[in-house]
Design a protein around this motif. Structure first.
Motif, mmCIF file in Angstrom:
data_model
loop_
_atom_site.group_PDB
_atom_site.id
_atom_site.type_symbol
_atom_site.label_atom_id
_atom_site.label_comp_id
_atom_site.label_asym_id
_atom_site.label_seq_id
_atom_site.Cartn_x
_atom_site.Cartn_y
_atom_site.Cartn_z
ATOM 1 N N GLN A 13 0.835 -1.211 0.000
ATOM 2 C CA GLN A 13 0.000 0.000 0.000
ATOM 3 C C GLN A 13 0.870 1.262 0.000
ATOM 4 O OE1 GLN A 13 -2.518 -0.530 3.576
ATOM 5 N NE2 GLN A 13 -1.622 1.367 4.316
ATOM 6 N N GLY A 14 2.006 1.189 0.669
ATOM 7 C CA GLY A 14 2.930 2.332 0.688
ATOM 8 C C GLY A 14 3.504 2.588 -0.696
ATOM 9 N N HIS A 15 3.878 1.516 -1.366
ATOM 10 C CA HIS A 15 4.459 1.625 -2.709
ATOM 11 C C HIS A 15 3.445 2.220 -3.682
ATOM 12 C CE1 HIS A 15 6.842 0.569 -6.176
ATOM 13 N NE2 HIS A 15 5.834 -0.113 -6.682
ATOM 14 N N VAL A 16 2.217 1.714 -3.608
ATOM 15 C CA VAL A 16 1.160 2.215 -4.508
ATOM 16 C C VAL A 16 0.841 3.673 -4.181
ATOM 17 C CG1 VAL A 16 -1.286 1.956 -5.120
ATOM 18 C CG2 VAL A 16 0.181 -0.048 -5.010
ATOM 19 N N SER A 17 0.805 3.982 -2.901
ATOM 20 C CA SER A 17 0.520 5.361 -2.487
ATOM 21 C C SER A 17 1.593 6.306 -3.030
ATOM 22 C CB SER A 17 0.466 5.409 -0.960
ATOM 23 O OG SER A 17 0.822 6.661 -0.475
ATOM 24 N N ARG A 18 2.849 5.846 -2.992
ATOM 25 C CA ARG A 18 3.966 6.657 -3.494
ATOM 26 C C ARG A 18 3.790 6.965 -4.980
ATOM 27 N NH1 ARG A 18 7.185 4.310 -0.089
ATOM 28 N NH2 ARG A 18 7.570 2.466 -1.338
ATOM 29 N N ILE A 19 3.434 5.938 -5.742
ATOM 30 C CA ILE A 19 3.273 6.131 -7.195
ATOM 31 C C ILE A 19 2.070 7.027 -7.489
ATOM 32 C CG2 ILE A 19 2.739 4.964 -9.378
ATOM 33 C CD1 ILE A 19 4.278 2.555 -8.329
ATOM 34 N N VAL A 20 0.941 6.652 -6.897
ATOM 35 C CA VAL A 20 -0.310 7.340 -7.219
ATOM 36 C C VAL A 20 -0.267 8.813 -6.808
ATOM 37 C CG1 VAL A 20 -2.782 7.385 -6.706
ATOM 38 C CG2 VAL A 20 -1.669 5.218 -7.186
ATOM 39 N N SER A 21 0.332 9.077 -5.626
ATOM 40 C CA SER A 21 0.355 10.465 -5.144
ATOM 41 C C SER A 21 1.196 11.374 -6.031
ATOM 42 C CB SER A 21 0.865 10.522 -3.705
ATOM 43 O OG SER A 21 2.185 10.056 -3.652
ATOM 44 N N LYS A 22 2.056 10.765 -6.859
ATOM 45 C CA LYS A 22 2.878 11.579 -7.758
ATOM 46 C C LYS A 22 2.108 11.959 -9.036
ATOM 47 C CE LYS A 22 6.935 11.773 -5.701
ATOM 48 N NZ LYS A 22 7.399 10.795 -4.869
ATOM 49 N N HIS A 23 0.969 11.332 -9.229
ATOM 50 C CA HIS A 23 0.258 11.550 -10.489
ATOM 51 C C HIS A 23 -1.120 12.192 -10.365
ATOM 52 C CE1 HIS A 23 3.205 9.408 -12.899
ATOM 53 N NE2 HIS A 23 3.273 8.548 -11.912
ATOM 54 N N VAL A 24 -1.798 11.933 -9.266
ATOM 55 C CA VAL A 24 -3.175 12.456 -9.177
ATOM 56 C C VAL A 24 -3.308 13.417 -7.994
ATOM 57 C CG1 VAL A 24 -4.152 10.365 -10.222
ATOM 58 C CG2 VAL A 24 -4.029 10.527 -7.751
ATOM 59 N N PRO A 25 -4.350 14.248 -7.979
ATOM 60 C CA PRO A 25 -4.510 15.171 -6.842
ATOM 61 C C PRO A 25 -4.631 14.409 -5.518
ATOM 62 C CG PRO A 25 -6.065 15.667 -8.590
ATOM 63 C CD PRO A 25 -5.414 14.401 -8.971
ATOM 64 N N ARG A 26 -4.188 15.069 -4.479
ATOM 65 C CA ARG A 26 -4.105 14.449 -3.157
ATOM 66 C C ARG A 26 -5.442 13.855 -2.684
ATOM 67 N NH1 ARG A 26 -0.051 14.533 1.167
ATOM 68 N NH2 ARG A 26 1.207 14.214 -0.658
ATOM 69 N N ASP A 27 -6.526 14.564 -2.975
ATOM 70 C CA ASP A 27 -7.816 14.084 -2.464
ATOM 71 C C ASP A 27 -8.360 12.883 -3.236
ATOM 72 O OD1 ASP A 27 -8.085 15.742 -4.638
ATOM 73 O OD2 ASP A 27 -10.055 16.492 -4.083
ATOM 74 N N THR A 28 -7.665 12.476 -4.291
ATOM 75 C CA THR A 28 -8.156 11.310 -5.034
ATOM 76 C C THR A 28 -7.173 10.133 -4.960
ATOM 77 O OG1 THR A 28 -7.233 12.290 -7.016
ATOM 78 C CG2 THR A 28 -9.587 12.542 -6.713
ATOM 79 N N VAL A 29 -6.116 10.305 -4.177
ATOM 80 C CA VAL A 29 -5.093 9.247 -4.090
ATOM 81 C C VAL A 29 -5.704 7.948 -3.560
ATOM 82 C CG1 VAL A 29 -2.957 8.547 -2.945
ATOM 83 C CG2 VAL A 29 -3.157 10.844 -3.859
ATOM 84 N N GLU A 30 -6.498 8.051 -2.501
ATOM 85 C CA GLU A 30 -7.081 6.837 -1.902
ATOM 86 C C GLU A 30 -7.962 6.100 -2.905
ATOM 87 O OE1 GLU A 30 -9.053 7.301 1.830
ATOM 88 O OE2 GLU A 30 -7.178 7.655 2.893
ATOM 89 N N GLU A 31 -8.738 6.887 -3.632
ATOM 90 C CA GLU A 31 -9.675 6.292 -4.606
ATOM 91 C C GLU A 31 -8.912 5.542 -5.708
ATOM 92 O OE1 GLU A 31 -12.197 8.244 -8.124
ATOM 93 O OE2 GLU A 31 -12.191 9.406 -6.277
#
Lengths: 202, 108
Positions: free
Chosen positions: A33-51
């Motif tokens: 989950q940390g790895h995915v969070s790292r990737i996703v947070s670099k590409h999409v707005p913060r409020d949509t990272v979880e989604e």
């Protein structure tokens, strides 16, 4: 002797999930989950990272049958995460009705401060400010979904052209050309944000 | 004032650093439960679908095949023996040219 959950290799866990022990998937969730969070947070707005991270794991579960034990699960999951981000932007751009907003006053002030900073230390301090990310989002918003993905992977991110090509499922020359053109477009956008050539938001 | 190219370079460099050093968000504990709930739902849906497919394969398909074969055999026997209403209707239709319009009499 029973093994602790963390002793299982990814391939073992995946085998268990495919055999019907769906709860074993939680181990993969824990590990990555940390790895995915790292990737996703670099590409999409913060409020949509979880989604988007949620979507990544759901897609990974649905495609688990296609995972080959010879490859790295982490890398395979990274590909899914990047493609989920890409799909997120394609969807966003498809439904975008409002034109791109002009740059906020905070960003303009940030640019002015950055350009007037002399020391390396204060320059680094400016990069940690929220306005830097706001300006980045504003600039990327003016590019297409493809351009912003390729730029955030290769230019702003730490991936090679070959890796970006694999993540996006494009050819290497395509990524190279698109990256070059996107960089030029970004420079054009940023040069318009320089003092003396701005669209100011009231 | 610095030349524009240099200024753009400086902004670009700052944005690259900002992008690379941005803090990663922490997921709320409920996030994990939500993902697992979806995964379990997908798993159960897949099980239901495979149960439906099994019922279709084991019960509906053999029953439908047997019924179709029985109907075929019955039709052959009926036509062969010159028995039943099906035979009469068929004869009415094929006896001469006007018979071709006879299905209309039956509302077809």
């Amino acid at each position: 002797m029973n093994r602790a959950p963390n002793d299982f290799a990814d391939a073992d866990v995946i085998r268990q999930v495919l055999e019907g022990n769906v709860d074993a998937f939680e181990l993969l969730l824990d590990r990555y989950q940390g790895h995915v969070s790292r990737i996703v947070s670099k590409h999409v707005p913060r409020d949509t990272v979880e989604e988007v991270a949620h979507e990544t794991f759901v897609r990974a579960y649905q495609s688990l049958n296609n995972f080959r034990a010879s490859e790295s699960f982490k890398y395979w999951l990274s590909t899914i995460a990047v493609r989920c981000c890409y799909d997120f932007w394609r969807e966003q751009y498809k439904h975008r009705e409002t034109p791109v907003s002009s740059m906020s006053r905070d960003c303009q002030e940030w640019i002015d401060k950055l350009l007037s900073e002399r020391s390396q230390e204060s320059f680094a301090g400016q990069t940690r400010r929220q306005e830097a990310l706001s300006l980045l989002h504003w600039a990327l918003e003016q590019l297409s979904a493809q351009d912003r993905m390729v730029l955030t992977l290769t230019y702003f991110g730490e991936y090679s052209v070959a890796e970006a090509a694999k993540f996006l499922g494009w050819s290497v020359p395509n990524v190279k050309i698109r990256s070059h053109r996107a960089k030029k477009k970004l420079r054009k956008v940023l040069s318009k944000a320089l003092p003396g050539d701005r669209g100011v938001r009231a | 004032m610095k030349p524009r190219e240099e200024q753009t370079d400086r902004i670009e460099r700052a944005l690259r650093i900002a992008h690379r050093t941005q803090a990663e968000p922490e997921f709320a504990p409920a996030w994990r439960q939500k993902v697992m709930r979806d995964i379990r739902r997908l798993h159960n849906e897949a099980l239901d679908k495979s149960a439906e497919a099994l019922v279709f394969k084991r019960i509906i398909l053999p029953f439908a095949s047997a019924t179709a074969i029985a109907a075929g055999v019955l039709l052959v026997l009926t036509l062969n023996g010159g028995l039943g209403i099906e035979y009469d209707v068929l004869m009415l239709m094929v006896e001469d040219f006007t018979g071709l319009f006879s299905p209309e009499l039956f509302g077809l």
